[in-house]
Design a protein around this motif. Structure first.
Motif, PDB file in Angstrom:
ATOM      1  N   ARG A  75       0.840  -1.207   0.000  1.00  0.00           N
ATOM      2  CA  ARG A  75       0.000   0.000   0.000  1.00  0.00           C
ATOM      3  C   ARG A  75       0.872   1.253   0.000  1.00  0.00           C
ATOM      4  NH1 ARG A  75      -3.444  -1.679   4.930  1.00  0.00           N
ATOM      5  NH2 ARG A  75      -3.845  -3.795   4.293  1.00  0.00           N
ATOM      6  N   LYS A 116       2.482   1.801  -3.518  1.00  0.00           N
ATOM      7  CA  LYS A 116       1.589   2.359  -4.544  1.00  0.00           C
ATOM      8  C   LYS A 116       1.727   3.878  -4.641  1.00  0.00           C
ATOM      9  CE  LYS A 116      -1.987  -1.169  -4.440  1.00  0.00           C
ATOM     10  NZ  LYS A 116      -3.382  -1.477  -4.126  1.00  0.00           N
ATOM     11  N   THR A 117       2.085   4.515  -3.545  1.00  0.00           N
ATOM     12  CA  THR A 117       2.193   5.977  -3.547  1.00  0.00           C
ATOM     13  C   THR A 117       3.526   6.462  -4.112  1.00  0.00           C
ATOM     14  OG1 THR A 117       3.120   6.129  -1.320  1.00  0.00           O
ATOM     15  CG2 THR A 117       0.705   6.075  -1.510  1.00  0.00           C
TER      16      THR A 117
END
Length: 162
Positions: free
Chosen positions: A98, A101-102
């Motif tokens: 997660r 993803k950034t």
């Protein structure tokens, strides 16, 4: 975001030098963001575009922050989780993708602005900063979740990152 950072620093600050440095680097990044975005206390009534060099400084801080997480912090935190329990390890391994993803948003922003020579590009800055900071806010939340996973499972906080 600065308020959330203060809460994070209050919660885990002082427990580990590397984590303290990392959170301080997050603060420096956010302050530079506020400067180039013209947010309080850096706002001005007749706001003009920031200097291109200020944006490039932000890009440098952004890449340093993202890199520090990927190449120093996350690996050590996950390694600590692996030594704690399978559940801790599994939870950490759910969070890392997660966060990753950034990373593209940060790198895309950097690619666009770090080598810019034309100040006209700055007319896109507000839109691009908005998208970037949405991704970074998600990243900060996931990073804090990662710290929470470790610190709730380890008896000695200084042992988290060695």
């Amino acid at each position: 975001m600065l308020t959330t950072l203060e809460q994070t620093q209050q919660k885990w600050g002082g427990s580990n030098k590397l984590i303290d440095q990392w959170l301080n680097n997050r603060r420096v990044l956010l302050v530079q963001y506020c400067k180039i975005a013209g947010l309080a206390p850096y706002e001005s009534p007749g706001r003009t575009l920031p200097e291109l060099e200020e944006v490039k400084t932000f890009c440098d801080l952004l890449v340093d922050y993202v890199s520090e997480g990927h190449f120093e912090i996350y690996d050590q935190v996950v390694s600590t989780c692996e030594n704690i329990s399978d559940e801790c390890k599994a939870r950490a391994h759910l969070v890392i993708p997660r966060i990753s993803k950034t990373t593209d948003a940060a790198l895309d922003f950097n690619d666009k602005y770090s080598e810019a020579k034309d100040e006209e590009l700055l007319y896109d800055l507000d839109k691009d900063l908005g998208a970037l900071m949405e991704a970074m806010e998600s990243r900060f939340e996931q990073e804090d979740t990662l710290l929470e996973i470790v610190y709730t499972n380890v008896a000695e906080p200084a042992a988290v990152v060695q």
